[in-house]
Design an enzyme around this catalytic site. Structure first.
Site, mmCIF file in Angstrom:
data_model
loop_
_atom_site.group_PDB
_atom_site.id
_atom_site.type_symbol
_atom_site.label_atom_id
_atom_site.label_comp_id
_atom_site.label_asym_id
_atom_site.label_seq_id
_atom_site.Cartn_x
_atom_site.Cartn_y
_atom_site.Cartn_z
ATOM 1 N N ASP A 1 0.858 -1.187 0.000
ATOM 2 C CA ASP A 1 0.000 0.000 0.000
ATOM 3 C C ASP A 1 0.883 1.222 0.000
ATOM 4 O O ASP A 1 2.063 1.124 0.317
ATOM 5 C CB ASP A 1 -0.765 0.081 1.330
ATOM 6 C CG ASP A 1 -1.957 -0.812 1.369
ATOM 7 O OD1 ASP A 1 -2.280 -1.374 0.337
ATOM 8 O OD2 ASP A 1 -2.541 -0.930 2.462
ATOM 9 N N ASP B 1 -9.654 -6.752 1.520
ATOM 10 C CA ASP B 1 -8.299 -7.193 1.178
ATOM 11 C C ASP B 1 -8.057 -8.646 1.573
ATOM 12 O O ASP B 1 -7.053 -9.238 1.175
ATOM 13 C CB ASP B 1 -7.245 -6.320 1.888
ATOM 14 C CG ASP B 1 -7.159 -4.931 1.270
ATOM 15 O OD1 ASP B 1 -7.521 -4.800 0.089
ATOM 16 O OD2 ASP B 1 -6.732 -4.002 1.971
ATOM 17 N N ASP C 1 -5.296 -3.834 4.416
ATOM 18 C CA ASP C 1 -5.859 -3.417 5.696
ATOM 19 C C ASP C 1 -7.375 -3.565 5.772
ATOM 20 O O ASP C 1 -7.919 -3.773 6.837
ATOM 21 C CB ASP C 1 -5.447 -1.974 6.037
ATOM 22 C CG ASP C 1 -5.642 -1.025 4.857
ATOM 23 O OD1 ASP C 1 -6.444 -1.354 3.975
ATOM 24 O OD2 ASP C 1 -5.003 0.036 4.843
#
Ligand code: ATP
Length: 919
Positions: free
Chosen positions: A342, A647, A643
């Site tokens: 990310d 996901d 997160d």
């Protein structure tokens, strides 16, 4: 829908538990003397003392006695015990006693070390114990789940595990997966209206139950039952079981041990037949010889030492903020070839500061840093606070975060970006609390990574009904019918102007958020997507800075030298992601691919693109899943961060799923192999570093252990084949194995990383544990050990020493060779003759001291003379043995130098595992 579990609810000892779903929310609050604003901390403490912690009894751990007995459940040990029985049968009681003692000591060491490893793992698991969000004194607070009490007001959002049984007082789009409780696989929709008293568990829409998972939406509810009083507590189904200390590698080694034992058994039988039939041994003598060979061959300490090596790795990773939830990840991490990360909070600091506001009237530039509402706003190009007021108001109203000041330090409770918006509004002179009072919120559509915006419905001071929306600007521009005019009126949306404004802010690495507002004639009961269509007025954009983490910069450089690809996969705008990628040194001119560009791609194209591109922007969780799969099809070992609740599939699919410990949801943490305590990209790289070290150490343990066994067994086999006296007794062989394995072998489990560990390409996933190079090394060293042992044996006999003395010299020779070989093995393919190499580590020195003391005891203590038939060794002979040790080290150093020159072992700090040239 009635089930056995529902019938339980009717049990007379729980009359109150079935009632909450049938009562209006206010009545339930009343019954618990609770309020929508939550309990006070004082009252929560009192209730905690009264009701006890909100936790279920720990799952039963194995009884220590069973754990101890399990140490014997191993093919190698059965074999040794059979050998002991054979020794008893032919009257060799001392040998039998020594074998049993070795087995016992081994089991004890295994038992103690494994217990410590399990304790350490349990302690590490505590580091990621779940938190719940509650209101206390009217403020959001994260508290450990076990501190929840009846009457607490708990807040829920997508990805949360429901922390206790709650009677909902508010639900917005709340979807809950109750499979853990009801077995029902379709998500249950929740709302706050009471249902019939007789409703079955699965039909109680206003209740959510401990242990179930929030899939979407938001809600809040009063805690109705905690701990064992919850539904999950009543059916006493425990969530989470005890983790087994096993990994594919350990299973591979166990499997190897079993096969090896069979080979040893068959080999021993053949050797026995050979000794009796062709060499004329008496059968009892032959049996003892065969027992000696087999105990020599068996690396009985190996499985325990490898388990400990893995546990040491897990502990080191935890110390570097990477908590391993599943042990196999320790091995996989070492082979990781791509890390997909990310952006926000992982590669950047997630410390947002709003830098600029752009409205149709002009710009406002914000000064100051952090969340302190200080620094003011500079008005530029016709921009003014007055002209930006609608946007600044929506910054506060379409927002769930709060700012707190403590001792001059401002911090945010909630999303950092929303915190930055509150600070921005305060810099403009707005009072968030007064604004929120004046514009009470009636409803909202929560933020969701899928639709990338959030909307709230308010009633204004004059009774007007307003909608405020914030989100990805291109998304809002697509929804907006008009834009705010510079003079307070409305005008057509100037798409070109906004595209340029967004692009120029994003090119600086700014994160850009759009704002829009709308009016409704009357308040709908629920705010729906349809209410936003066609009625929105675009207000402007806000640009934020979120600086890259300094550690991430260094970690990315480390990945490059370690042959690991780094890919940024973000929900943010492409230009922002590209700019941050450049700042991080991810690539000079990174190729930025957007999620929508992935949608139309076929499998082949996707694979090529996934391999090539470094930045993926405006992606959804489904894109993440497709990217992982594509990379895996390309043969990569993928670590992937995540997160959100959505996901979970990609975290499960990845070879190493990595969840964020701070901003990650429970759903993501549960799906992940590893949790980062600090959400930091650098911690992933640190874990890879430790993973490689663990694998190296396991190889070192094996490379060190096997030649000992090989050398001993070969020496004894040679004696039988060529018909000379056995150079060691079975008891002596066991002595060597015991005294070295639990000391020197164990020391290797604690070895620090070699210098070049991140300067070589990742290990290929399918590479065997014993590479051709290691196999060669094992054979070479075994032969050297055999040669030295037999050399000393014959030399002693030629000097007229008796058999006992000759054997004592052989035992000492093997132990000394082991010590010198240890120093060689510590650097598998670099020179060991350096000051650092010679000084060893604390573990090495402790092990060395123990071995030397034990060996002095073996040689000079009368009781050992009686037990092992050993004799005191003269100084001169001792020096000769030491000289042999030095010679072994020199020979192996020469071998390393030759192989290095020939390019067989690594030049760049060296590949240990493969003889293939580095790509
Ligand atoms: P990363 O995936 O690297 O963490 P990200 O935080 O930008 O990046 P998301 O959280 O999926 O990814 O957000 C995607 C976009 O949605 C953001 O770029 C922003 O435009 C918008 N967004 C994020 N948070 C909010 C919020 N609380 N309210 C409204 N819009 C938001």
């Amino acid at each position: 829908m009635a089930s056995a579990r529902d019938e339980q609810l009717e049990r007379p000892d729980r009359p109150e538990a079935s009632a909450w779903h049938a009562l209006p929310a206010e009545d339930v609050l009343g019954s618990f003397a609770a309020a929508r604003s939550g309990l006070s901390s004082e009252e929560a403490r009192r209730r905690l003392a009264e009701h006890g912690p909100n936790s279920l009894p720990e799952p039963a751990t194995r009884h220590p006695l069973l754990r101890f007995l399990a140490q014997f459940d191993n093919a190698l040990i059965y074999f040794l015990l059979a050998a002991a029985a054979a020794a008893v049968a032919i009257g060799h009681h001392v040998d039998a006693a020594v074998i049993v003692a070795v087995v016992l000591i081994n089991a004890l060491v295994g038992f103690v070390q494994e217990g410590r490893a399990e304790e350490a793992l349990a302690a590490i698991r505590q580091m990621i114990s779940p938190q719940a969000t509650v209101l206390r004194e009217g403020r959001r607070r994260a508290v450990p789940v076990h501190e929840l009490v009846p009457g607490d007001m708990a807040l829920l959002e997508a990805g949360d595990r429901v922390p206790a049984d709650l009677r909902l007082v508010r639900a917005r789009g709340l979807l809950v997966d109750e499979a853990a409780l009801t077995g029902e696989s379709v998500a249950a929709e929740k709302d706050e209206r009471p249902v019939e008293a007789g409703a079955a568990l699965g039909d109680r829409r206003c209740m959510v139950y401990s242990g179930t998972l929030v899939l979407a939406g938001q809600g809040s509810g009063v805690v109705a039952a905690t701990g064992s009083a919850t539904e999950i507590g009543h059916i006493s189904r425990l969530i989470g079981s005890v983790q087994q200390l096993t990994t594919p590698l350990l299973r591979q080694i166990d499997h190897f041990a079993t096969r090896f034992t069979w080979v040893a058994l068959v080999g021993s039988a053949l050797l026995f037949a050979f000794a009796v039939l062709l060499r004329g041994y008496h059968w009892s003598e032959a049996l003892m010889a065969v027992v000696a060979v087999s105990v020599g061959l068996i690396p009985e300490g190996l499985p325990a030492v490898i388990t400990i090596t893995l546990a040491v790795g897990v502990r080191r990773m935890a110390a570097r903020n990477a908590v391993v939830r599943r042990l196999p990840a320790v091995e996989t991490l070492g082979a990781t070839s791509v890390i997909c990360s990310d952006k926000t909070g992982t590669l950047t600091r997630n410390e947002m500061t709003a830098r600029q506001v752009v409205t149709p009237a002009g710009r406002l530039e914000a000064a100051g840093s952090g969340y302190a509402p200080e620094g003011g706003l500079a008005e530029e190009g016709g921009g003014s606070v007055a002209a930006s007021l609608p946007l600044l108001q929506s910054c506060v109203l379409c927002n769930d975060a709060e700012l707190h000041e403590q001792a001059g330090q401002w911090s945010v409770n909630g999303d950092p970006m929303e915190g930055a918006l509150v600070a921005l509004a305060m810099k403009a002179g707005l009072d968030p609390a007064a604004l929120r009072r004046g514009w009470p919120r009636l409803d909202e559509i929560p933020f969701d990574a899928q639709h990338r915006f959030m909307a709230t419905l308010h009633q204004g001071p004059d009774g007007e009904i307003a909608i405020f929306v914030k989100g990805a600007p291109e998304r809002l521009l697509a929804m907006a019918a008009r834009q705010a005019g510079p003079d307070g009126g409305e005008q057509p949306v100037d798409h070109r102007f906004w595209t340029e404004a967004i692009a120029s802010a994003a090119a600086e690495g700014e994160r850009v958020l759009g704002f829009a507002a709308g009016r409704l004639d009357k308040a709908p009961e629920r705010l729906a997507f349809g209410d936003l269509d066609g009625s929105l007025v675009f207000l402007g954009i806000v640009g934020f800075i979120d600086p890259p983490r300094d550690e991430a910069l260094a970690a990315i450089a480390e990945c490059r030298s370690a042959g690991i690809d780094v890919k940024m996969i973000t929900g943010d705008h492409g230009a922002t992601a590209g700019a941050i990628a450049r700042q991080l040194g991810l690539a000079e001119a990174p190729e930025v691919v957007t999620g929508s560009a992935l949608d139309g791609l076929g499998e082949q194209d996707l694979r090529a693109l996934a391999k090539r591109a470094a930045v993926f922007a405006r992606t959804s969780p489904e894109h993440k899943l497709r990217i992982v799969q594509a990379l895996q099809q390309e043969g990569q070992v993928v670590a992937m961060t995540g997160d959100g609740v959505n996901d979970a599939p990609s975290l499960k699919q990845a070879d190493v799923g990595v969840a964020m410990g701070r901003k990650g949801t429970e759903a993501a943490k549960e799906a992940a192999e590893m949790v980062l305590l600090d959400d930091n990209f650098a911690s992933i790289v640190a874990a890879v570093h430790e993973g490689r070290t663990v694998y190296d150490n396991i190889q070192k343990v094996i490379a060190w252990t096997l030649p000992t066994n090989g050398g001993e067994a070969l020496a004894v086999i040679a004696a039988i084949l060529f018909g000379f006296t056995m150079p060691m007794t079975a008891a002596q062989i066991l002595w060597i194995n015991l005294v070295t394995a639990v000391t020197l072998g164990l020391a290797l489990a604690f070895e620090p990383a070699e210098a070049g560990v991140m300067a070589r390409p990742p290990r290929r996933a399918g590479d065997p544990l014993l590479s051709p190079f290691l196999l060669w090394r094992v054979v070479l060293v075994s032969l050297l050990f055999t040669g030295a042992a037999l050399g000393v044996f014959f030399h002693a006999q030629s000097r007229g020493y008796d058999l006992e003395m000759a054997r004592t010299l052989v035992v000492n020779t093997l132990v000394v060779l082991e010590i010198f070989y240890l120093f060689s093995v510590r650097y598998l393919n670099m020179t060991s003759i350096t000051l650092k190499g010679m000084l060893g580590t604390r573990s090495v020195l402790v092990a060395l001291t123990v071995v030397i003391l034990a060996q002095l005891g073996f040689t000079y203590l009368p009781v050992m003379h009686a037990l092992f038939d050993s004799r005191p060794v003269a100084i001169g002979d001792g020096l000769m043995i030491l000289a042999l040790g030095v010679a072994l080290l020199l020979v192996l150093e020469a071998e390393k130098a030759v192989l290095r020159r020939a390019g067989v072992i690594g030049r760049r700090g060296g590949r240990v595992v493969s003889t293939a040239p580095a790509p």
